[in-house]
Design a protein around this motif. Sequence first.
Motif, PDB file in Angstrom:
ATOM      1  N   PHE A  44      12.178   2.584  -3.907  1.00 27.00           N
ATOM      2  CA  PHE A  44      11.223   2.999  -2.876  1.00 27.00           C
ATOM      3  C   PHE A  44      11.633   2.455  -1.505  1.00 27.00           C
ATOM      4  CE2 PHE A  44       7.758   0.654  -0.686  1.00 27.00           C
ATOM      5  CZ  PHE A  44       7.206   1.706   0.042  1.00 27.00           C
TER       6      PHE A  44
ATOM      7  N   LEU B  13       1.139   4.300  -2.791  1.00 24.64           N
ATOM      8  CA  LEU B  13       1.090   5.713  -2.434  1.00 24.64           C
ATOM      9  C   LEU B  13       2.315   6.445  -2.968  1.00 24.64           C
ATOM     10  CD1 LEU B  13      -0.256   8.038  -0.888  1.00 24.64           C
ATOM     11  CD2 LEU B  13       0.961   7.275   1.168  1.00 24.64           C
ATOM     12  N   TYR B  14       3.474   5.809  -2.869  1.00 26.06           N
ATOM     13  CA  TYR B  14       4.735   6.374  -3.367  1.00 26.06           C
ATOM     14  C   TYR B  14       4.644   6.647  -4.872  1.00 26.06           C
ATOM     15  CZ  TYR B  14       9.707   6.217  -4.831  1.00 26.06           C
ATOM     16  OH  TYR B  14      10.929   6.476  -5.395  1.00 26.06           O
TER      17      TYR B  14
ATOM     18  N   GLU C 267       2.348   9.569  -5.591  1.00 28.37           N
ATOM     19  CA  GLU C 267       3.001  10.838  -5.259  1.00 28.37           C
ATOM     20  C   GLU C 267       4.013  11.235  -6.321  1.00 28.37           C
ATOM     21  OE1 GLU C 267       4.601  10.000  -1.413  1.00 28.37           O
ATOM     22  OE2 GLU C 267       2.785  10.645  -0.339  1.00 28.37           O
TER      23      GLU C 267
ATOM     24  N   ASP D 232       0.838  -1.209   0.000  1.00 30.58           N
ATOM     25  CA  ASP D 232       0.000   0.000   0.000  1.00 30.58           C
ATOM     26  C   ASP D 232       0.866   1.250   0.000  1.00 30.58           C
ATOM     27  OD1 ASP D 232      -2.294  -1.476  -0.037  1.00 30.58           O
ATOM     28  OD2 ASP D 232      -2.624  -1.404   2.135  1.00 30.58           O
ATOM     29  N   ASN D 233       1.969   1.216   0.761  1.00 30.82           N
ATOM     30  CA  ASN D 233       2.877   2.367   0.801  1.00 30.82           C
ATOM     31  C   ASN D 233       3.582   2.559  -0.538  1.00 30.82           C
ATOM     32  OD1 ASN D 233       2.337   3.096   3.451  1.00 30.82           O
ATOM     33  ND2 ASN D 233       3.865   1.699   4.285  1.00 30.82           N
ATOM     34  N   PHE D 234       3.865   1.457  -1.232  1.00 23.66           N
ATOM     35  CA  PHE D 234       4.481   1.539  -2.554  1.00 23.66           C
ATOM     36  C   PHE D 234       3.511   2.184  -3.541  1.00 23.66           C
ATOM     37  CE2 PHE D 234       5.757  -0.893  -6.578  1.00 23.66           C
ATOM     38  CZ  PHE D 234       6.754   0.023  -6.907  1.00 23.66           C
TER      39      PHE D 234
ATOM     40  N   LYS E 233      12.979   4.689   1.786  1.00 18.54           N
ATOM     41  CA  LYS E 233      12.260   4.598   3.061  1.00 18.54           C
ATOM     42  C   LYS E 233      13.130   4.001   4.167  1.00 18.54           C
ATOM     43  CE  LYS E 233       8.477   6.294   1.374  1.00 18.54           C
ATOM     44  NZ  LYS E 233       8.035   7.657   1.753  1.00 18.54           N
TER      45      LYS E 233
END
Length: 301
Positions: A87, A6-7, A10, A2-4, A91
């Motif tokens: 990514f 979002l990345y 962005e 999920d964070n990937f 992070k």
Amino acid sequence: MDNFILYLREEGSRESTITTYIGIVVQFNKWYEETFGKEIDPAAVSALDIQDYKQYLLHTAKNRTNGRLSPKTINKKIEGLRTYFRFLHEKGLIATNPVEKVKPQKIQNRSDSVRWLDRNEKNYLVRVMNTVSEWKNKEHLMIRNRALVYLMLHAGLRIGEVTNLELNDIDLVKQIIYIQDGKGGKFRRVEMNKDLLIALKQWLEIRPTDKGNNVFISQKGPMTTPGIQSIFKELKAKTKLEDLTPHALRHTFCHDLAQKGVSLSLIADLAGHTDLNTTRIYIRSSEEERRGAVDKLSGER
């Protein structure tokens, strides 16, 4: 993951790119776990593991038709992994990006794989696009599909750009099409020629006004990429042009400009190319053009 996602959002990645990259990561994870017999730990993945995966893609992996993956497909997968591990590195989840030094697979003779329509094929396609009986005597389908095809043939739009085209992206007065979100999120403009202008005007005059802002719509709403591909499947059956695809029409647009003596830089500008080497492939002549050139020497004294 999920964070990937979002990345990527962005960074301005398109949803289609995000879906592709997620699939690439999932495929790599599956290969890793099947190869090493354990759950993947991204921090433990080495450059050698990525090289082994690249060899797997080159020699073992198959595409949907059970054939070898093309160098272009392999490079897309490697680029997807490069982005994913970048990514993780940014992070602070891994120490280094194991894909950073992996070189893309060399693509040779790219121009030989590019297909465009010759003059006779293009003329036949245009004739089909202007014959109502070819569309089960449904004139509105002919008018819509003709405008759609002409955007690729006379303006070089990609299938995704046609899908995303909205009404306010077309200026019929200035005769300009604005591509708001081209490949890589790039903006460009393409001037319309007379044939495209007439085709678009005829479609917009009969287009229902209650189906949203997308230029091309079906009974269910905005046309999708699979919907356009379905139209081309039907066109292949009508014309018997086996290589007829949306991208073949874009190639035809670029090739025809090159044959008319338009500069590479201007073709690149119209097509949205960032690398002139991409545009340079359209200088390759067809067999008919080469034969015509040497025939000019016949009978010389």
